[in-house]
Design a protein around this motif. Sequence first.
Motif, PDB file in Angstrom:
ATOM      1  N   LEU A  57      90.497  74.625 107.523  1.00  0.00           N
ATOM      2  CA  LEU A  57      90.305  74.070 108.758  1.00  0.00           C
ATOM      3  C   LEU A  57      89.618  72.528 108.517  1.00  0.00           C
ATOM      4  O   LEU A  57      89.467  71.852 109.326  1.00  0.00           O
ATOM      5  N   ILE A  58      88.769  72.398 107.499  1.00  0.00           N
ATOM      6  CA  ILE A  58      88.174  71.295 107.229  1.00  0.00           C
ATOM      7  C   ILE A  58      88.422  70.426 106.048  1.00  0.00           C
ATOM      8  O   ILE A  58      88.896  69.081 106.436  1.00  0.00           O
ATOM      9  N   SER A  59      88.740  70.971 104.930  1.00  0.00           N
ATOM     10  CA  SER A  59      89.199  70.129 103.700  1.00  0.00           C
ATOM     11  C   SER A  59      90.682  69.914 104.049  1.00  0.00           C
ATOM     12  O   SER A  59      91.286  70.360 104.802  1.00  0.00           O
ATOM     13  N   GLY A  60      91.151  68.889 103.153  1.00  0.00           N
ATOM     14  CA  GLY A  60      92.416  68.452 103.302  1.00  0.00           C
ATOM     15  C   GLY A  60      92.714  67.678 104.758  1.00  0.00           C
ATOM     16  O   GLY A  60      91.788  67.038 105.201  1.00  0.00           O
ATOM     17  N   GLU A  61      93.744  68.193 105.558  1.00  0.00           N
ATOM     18  CA  GLU A  61      94.136  67.636 106.796  1.00  0.00           C
ATOM     19  C   GLU A  61      93.758  68.568 107.812  1.00  0.00           C
ATOM     20  O   GLU A  61      94.464  68.657 108.879  1.00  0.00           O
ATOM     21  N   GLY A  62      93.021  69.693 107.715  1.00  0.00           N
ATOM     22  CA  GLY A  62      92.488  70.370 108.563  1.00  0.00           C
ATOM     23  C   GLY A  62      93.656  71.344 109.109  1.00  0.00           C
ATOM     24  O   GLY A  62      94.572  71.738 108.243  1.00  0.00           O
ATOM     25  N   ILE A  63      93.624  71.786 110.335  1.00  0.00           N
ATOM     26  CA  ILE A  63      94.744  72.833 110.796  1.00  0.00           C
ATOM     27  C   ILE A  63      96.082  72.246 110.710  1.00  0.00           C
ATOM     28  O   ILE A  63      97.134  73.043 110.595  1.00  0.00           O
ATOM     29  N   SER A  64      96.447  70.812 110.592  1.00  0.00           N
ATOM     30  CA  SER A  64      97.521  70.513 110.666  1.00  0.00           C
ATOM     31  C   SER A  64      98.376  70.598 109.283  1.00  0.00           C
ATOM     32  O   SER A  64      99.568  70.407 109.025  1.00  0.00           O
ATOM     33  N   GLN A  65      97.518  70.997 108.263  1.00  0.00           N
ATOM     34  CA  GLN A  65      98.365  71.340 106.705  1.00  0.00           C
ATOM     35  C   GLN A  65      98.655  72.630 106.681  1.00  0.00           C
ATOM     36  O   GLN A  65      99.387  72.869 105.777  1.00  0.00           O
ATOM     37  N   VAL A  66      98.268  73.422 107.829  1.00  0.00           N
ATOM     38  CA  VAL A  66      98.608  74.961 107.536  1.00  0.00           C
ATOM     39  C   VAL A  66      99.870  75.265 107.763  1.00  0.00           C
ATOM     40  O   VAL A  66     100.512  74.986 108.873  1.00  0.00           O
ATOM     41  N   HIS A 126      86.931  80.312 103.711  1.00  0.00           N
ATOM     42  CA  HIS A 126      88.285  80.653 104.246  1.00  0.00           C
ATOM     43  C   HIS A 126      88.323  79.224 105.230  1.00  0.00           C
ATOM     44  O   HIS A 126      89.425  78.684 105.333  1.00  0.00           O
ATOM     45  N   LEU A 127      87.388  79.168 106.184  1.00  0.00           N
ATOM     46  CA  LEU A 127      87.556  78.280 107.150  1.00  0.00           C
ATOM     47  C   LEU A 127      87.477  76.794 106.776  1.00  0.00           C
ATOM     48  O   LEU A 127      88.295  75.901 107.238  1.00  0.00           O
ATOM     49  N   ILE A 182      84.233  84.018 104.544  1.00  0.00           N
ATOM     50  CA  ILE A 182      84.802  83.556 105.752  1.00  0.00           C
ATOM     51  C   ILE A 182      84.583  82.115 105.993  1.00  0.00           C
ATOM     52  O   ILE A 182      85.445  81.240 106.198  1.00  0.00           O
ATOM     53  N   PHE A 183      83.420  81.839 105.788  1.00  0.00           N
ATOM     54  CA  PHE A 183      83.085  80.276 105.736  1.00  0.00           C
ATOM     55  C   PHE A 183      83.891  79.429 104.725  1.00  0.00           C
ATOM     56  O   PHE A 183      84.278  78.374 105.050  1.00  0.00           O
TER      57      PHE A 183
END
Lengths: 142, 154
Positions: B53-62, B48-49, B45-46
């Motif tokens: 949520l952290i690498s790339g552009e975070g949540i906005s990339q999903v 996955h998070l 899970i770490f």
Amino acid sequence: MATAQTEQRTPVAAPRRPSRGLGTLYRGQEGMWSWVAHRVTGVSIFFFLLVHVLDTALVRVSPEAYNDVIGAYKNPVMGLAEAGLVGAIVFHAFNGVRIMLVDFWWSGTRRHRLMFWVVVGLTVLVMAGFLPRHLMAVFGGE
Amino acid sequence: MTTIADPKAPRAARPGPGRRSTRGNTELYGWVFMRVSGVLLLILIFTHLWSSLISGEGISQVDFGFVAGKWANPFWQVWDLTMLWLAMIHGTNGMRTIVNDYAEKDSTRLVLKSALYLAFTVVVVLGTLVIFTFDPCPAGAPMDLLPDVCSDLP
């Protein structure tokens, strides 16, 4: 407030709260609150997990359906809720390690209180790193 | 000459109901599973998070392209499948413990656990099917919503 009257009615001194380490291991101290927090965070994560599998399942419907629903995760209210969710996961994970140390480490039961504060400290530390990154992505426009 | 009993000496059988051994070791296996799966889930899970949520552009990339790009790789399919099963069993077993602790009436426990096991079955079956039957490049979908791998197809 102890008045003369109540002292008369209760001549025997009320039992004092047991000092640290005596009497009960759990009640009212770090052991109990870590147990409560582990349950509350566990239940919250479980319900999120149900929703999260359902929203991810929309990739099987169509790209548009998935993007519409996942867009909801990017609004500020959901962004803050995610921060809470990540905090719950991080605490639950670290406290789970603490539980295993209490179970398996020879000195775990003696240090479970200290380990609880280490768990809290590490959780705060991880969140201090995560929150700026996440909140920038949520609130940073773009 | 010992004046006190050897602490390891066999004890006399306790009167009254002792440990009921007829129910097997299921609860022990559950206890072990929570610890083993807990360690694995921490890693799963770490990561996955971190990746969402952290690498790339975070949540906005999903978006669809992000998920499809990930699942185009069997490694992440197996990763997410393992995470789904372990998390659902770990979580369901935790919820079962909580129901056993707080629901005192037999009928209440039956209702709550039936709902719990139904939710478990639906979510695990649905999630597993989605991971394995997923098409990253569905026909007729707008190209700009799809991952890069789709444009390489003949």
